[in-house]
Design a protein around this motif. Structure first.
Motif, PDB file in Angstrom:
ATOM      1  N   GLY A 196       8.230 -14.570  75.722  1.00 20.00           N
ATOM      2  CA  GLY A 196       7.747 -13.676  76.760  1.00 20.00           C
ATOM      3  C   GLY A 196       7.366 -14.407  78.031  1.00 20.00           C
ATOM      4  O   GLY A 196       7.685 -13.966  79.141  1.00 20.00           O
ATOM      5  N   LEU A 197       6.687 -15.536  77.901  1.00 18.33           N
ATOM      6  CA  LEU A 197       6.260 -16.301  79.067  1.00 18.33           C
ATOM      7  C   LEU A 197       7.452 -16.829  79.852  1.00 18.33           C
ATOM      8  O   LEU A 197       7.442 -16.821  81.095  1.00 18.33           O
ATOM      9  N   THR A 198       8.487 -17.273  79.169  1.00 21.07           N
ATOM     10  CA  THR A 198       9.652 -17.844  79.843  1.00 21.07           C
ATOM     11  C   THR A 198      10.358 -16.815  80.722  1.00 21.07           C
ATOM     12  O   THR A 198      10.909 -17.163  81.769  1.00 21.07           O
ATOM     13  N   VAL A 199      10.342 -15.545  80.314  1.00 19.21           N
ATOM     14  CA  VAL A 199      10.985 -14.502  81.122  1.00 19.21           C
ATOM     15  C   VAL A 199      10.252 -14.325  82.442  1.00 19.21           C
ATOM     16  O   VAL A 199      10.869 -14.190  83.505  1.00 19.21           O
ATOM     17  N   THR A 200       8.934 -14.308  82.410  1.00 21.24           N
ATOM     18  CA  THR A 200       8.169 -14.078  83.628  1.00 21.24           C
ATOM     19  C   THR A 200       7.956 -15.364  84.434  1.00 21.24           C
ATOM     20  O   THR A 200       7.728 -15.305  85.645  1.00 21.24           O
ATOM     21  N   GLN A 201       8.033 -16.516  83.766  1.00 26.28           N
ATOM     22  CA  GLN A 201       7.890 -17.800  84.452  1.00 26.28           C
ATOM     23  C   GLN A 201       8.982 -18.751  83.962  1.00 26.28           C
ATOM     24  O   GLN A 201       8.753 -19.574  83.062  1.00 26.28           O
ATOM     25  N   PRO A 202      10.188 -18.656  84.526  1.00 24.96           N
ATOM     26  CA  PRO A 202      11.310 -19.470  84.050  1.00 24.96           C
ATOM     27  C   PRO A 202      11.052 -20.968  84.121  1.00 24.96           C
ATOM     28  O   PRO A 202      11.723 -21.749  83.422  1.00 24.96           O
ATOM     29  N   SER A 203      10.086 -21.394  84.930  1.00 20.59           N
ATOM     30  CA  SER A 203       9.795 -22.830  85.033  1.00 20.59           C
ATOM     31  C   SER A 203       8.990 -23.355  83.854  1.00 20.59           C
ATOM     32  O   SER A 203       8.807 -24.570  83.707  1.00 20.59           O
ATOM     33  N   PHE A 204       8.508 -22.459  83.005  1.00 25.39           N
ATOM     34  CA  PHE A 204       7.697 -22.878  81.864  1.00 25.39           C
ATOM     35  C   PHE A 204       8.496 -23.797  80.948  1.00 25.39           C
ATOM     36  O   PHE A 204       9.628 -23.498  80.566  1.00 25.39           O
ATOM     37  N   ASP A 205       7.896 -24.922  80.581  1.00 26.22           N
ATOM     38  CA  ASP A 205       8.533 -25.902  79.710  1.00 26.22           C
ATOM     39  C   ASP A 205       8.026 -25.704  78.284  1.00 26.22           C
ATOM     40  O   ASP A 205       6.860 -25.974  77.992  1.00 26.22           O
ATOM     41  N   GLU A 206       8.879 -25.212  77.406  1.00 27.18           N
ATOM     42  CA  GLU A 206       8.473 -24.942  76.029  1.00 27.18           C
ATOM     43  C   GLU A 206       7.940 -26.185  75.324  1.00 27.18           C
ATOM     44  O   GLU A 206       7.100 -26.092  74.433  1.00 27.18           O
ATOM     45  N   ALA A 207       8.425 -27.362  75.731  1.00 30.45           N
ATOM     46  CA  ALA A 207       7.970 -28.604  75.105  1.00 30.45           C
ATOM     47  C   ALA A 207       6.477 -28.835  75.339  1.00 30.45           C
ATOM     48  O   ALA A 207       5.859 -29.650  74.637  1.00 30.45           O
TER      49      ALA A 207
END
Length: 407
Positions: free
Chosen positions: A264-275
């Motif tokens: 969910g976070l990646t959709v609203t903030q594509p810069s989010f680094d899952e690592a």
């Protein structure tokens, strides 16, 4: 929502009168009169009958305000009782489904015969169509959005767990339904299950965007809240488990929470680094995880955890404290949102035997709301699990709705 939205919607209502009165086949209507409004009804498609649901069913093709700040395509099911409405029109139950997928747009209620995005097909008997049939039998129209990013018209990603998106999916669906069907009442209530139960907890704050309509209250069945606490509890249960199977289940469920929130976070903030919040093993599951319906998506994480066991590199211990994730949860999880409350009547129902949304954490959330003065009724059902709570709570839900619509 502004006065210009009403001016846009009302002409569309007249244009769709023939559809509302039973015209056959496709009935596309141009949305030229809608101007720049974020909500515009585009067309209506007749839908096949659903066993056990004695209703006229249509699929509304419309737009809604997207999380990116621009109108996006959306679809919503409109189910109306057969025959003539009562004086004032059919009251509206805006119904929101639970997690049917982390991101696959075909896993939507309108695309499956049980109206549950494939949950029953894949092994979780949802009882969604049964509940919708009960609402129809009680004399309510049901508005059931596929949600932003899901359904046949979706062109943007599904912003999983976005509280504002979930609320606006319902609001846009209700406004589109009012444009398509002039025999609907101006009174509406929000009902949701699981993540849809979480979603309806965000409706009251935005209900004013449904200009000219009267919001009656909220029913949340096993609402999916307290995410960080759930992940911690599942992880602790896994470590303390008396056998390998139980230990695996706890670890897998812990990873599932983080995978959903990262999606969910990646959709609203594509810069989010899952690592920043997880190790390589969990990160490697995410592309396939996001492409599947819920049961298969869970299976992807389950298989990965089984392969590595305790060596599985998953969520970091402080995953929920990472600044972007912390802000995401604070904005979207009512259990931790600063100052969150409800001011209109609400009912939360919870199964004591629910393995996905834990009763102890739900009770803590309900107690917090009531301590803050929220007009909340909270009921727990012994022996009920995540889905069977729908039937167990049926009488209480219908009684609550009857009372609110009678006010």
């Amino acid at each position: 929502m502004t006065r210009s939205l009403l001016q846009a919607v009302r002409p569309l209502a007249a244009a769709f009168l023939a559809v509302a009165l039973g015209a056959t086949g496709l009935s596309p209507v141009a949305a030229a009169d809608a101007g720049p409004s974020p909500i515009a009804l585009r067309s209506v498609t007749a839908q096949p009958a659903v066993p056990g649901v004695d209703a006229d069913i249509r699929l509304l093709h419309h737009t809604m305000p997207g999380v990116g700040g621009r109108p996006v395509p959306a679809t919503t099911l409109l189910l109306t009782p057969k025959g003539e409405p009562p004086a004032g029109g059919w009251p509206i139950v805006a119904w929101e489904h639970g997690t049917t997928t982390p991101g696959q747009k075909t896993c939507a209620p309108s695309q499956t015969p049980e109206l549950d995005g494939g949950l029953t097909r894949d092994g979780f008997k949802s009882d969604y169509s049964w509940q919708i049939g009960r609402f129809i039998g009680a004399g309510y129209a049901v508005v059931a959005p596929d949600l932003e990013g899901l359904g046949p018209d979706a062109t943007t990603p599904y912003p999983y767990y976005s509280l504002s998106s979930l609320a606006r999916s319902l609001i846009a669906g209700v406004m589109a339904a009012r444009a398509a069907e002039p025999r609907l009442s101006d009174r509406w209530a929000a009902v949701g299950h699981s993540d849809g139960g979480h979603g309806v907890l965000g409706v009251e704050a935005l209900a004013g965007e449904a200009t000219g309509l009267a919001f009656a209250g909220t029913v949340a069945s096993a609402p999916y809240v307290a995410i960080e606490a759930h992940a911690a509890r599942f992880g602790a249960d896994g470590k303390a488990a008396p056998n390998e199977a139980a230990a695996h289940q706890g670890l897998m469920m812990q990873q599932f929470q983080g995978a959903l929130m990262a999606t969910g976070l990646t959709v609203t903030q594509p810069s989010f680094d899952e690592a920043a919040i997880m190790g390589s093993d969990l990160a490697a599951t995410l592309p396939r995880f996001r492409s599947l319906c819920s049961v298969a998506a869970i299976g992807t994480i389950d298989a990965a955890v089984k392969t590595k066991g305790k060596a599985f590199e998953g969520l970091k211990a402080d995953w929920a404290s990472q600044p972007q994730m912390h802000a995401f949860l604070a904005a979207n999880d009512p259990a931790v949102t600063p100052g969150y409350t409800l001011r209109q009547p609400a009912l939360i129902v919870q199964g004591k035997a629910d393995p996905f949304v834990l009763e102890t954490l739900q009770t803590q959330f309900a107690d917090k709301l009531k301590a803050g003065g929220a007009p909340l009724t909270y009921k727990v059902y012994d022996g009920a699990d995540h889905f069977s709570v729908i039937r167990r709570a049926d009488a209480d839900v219908l009684d609550f709705l009857r009372q609110q619509f009678a006010r």
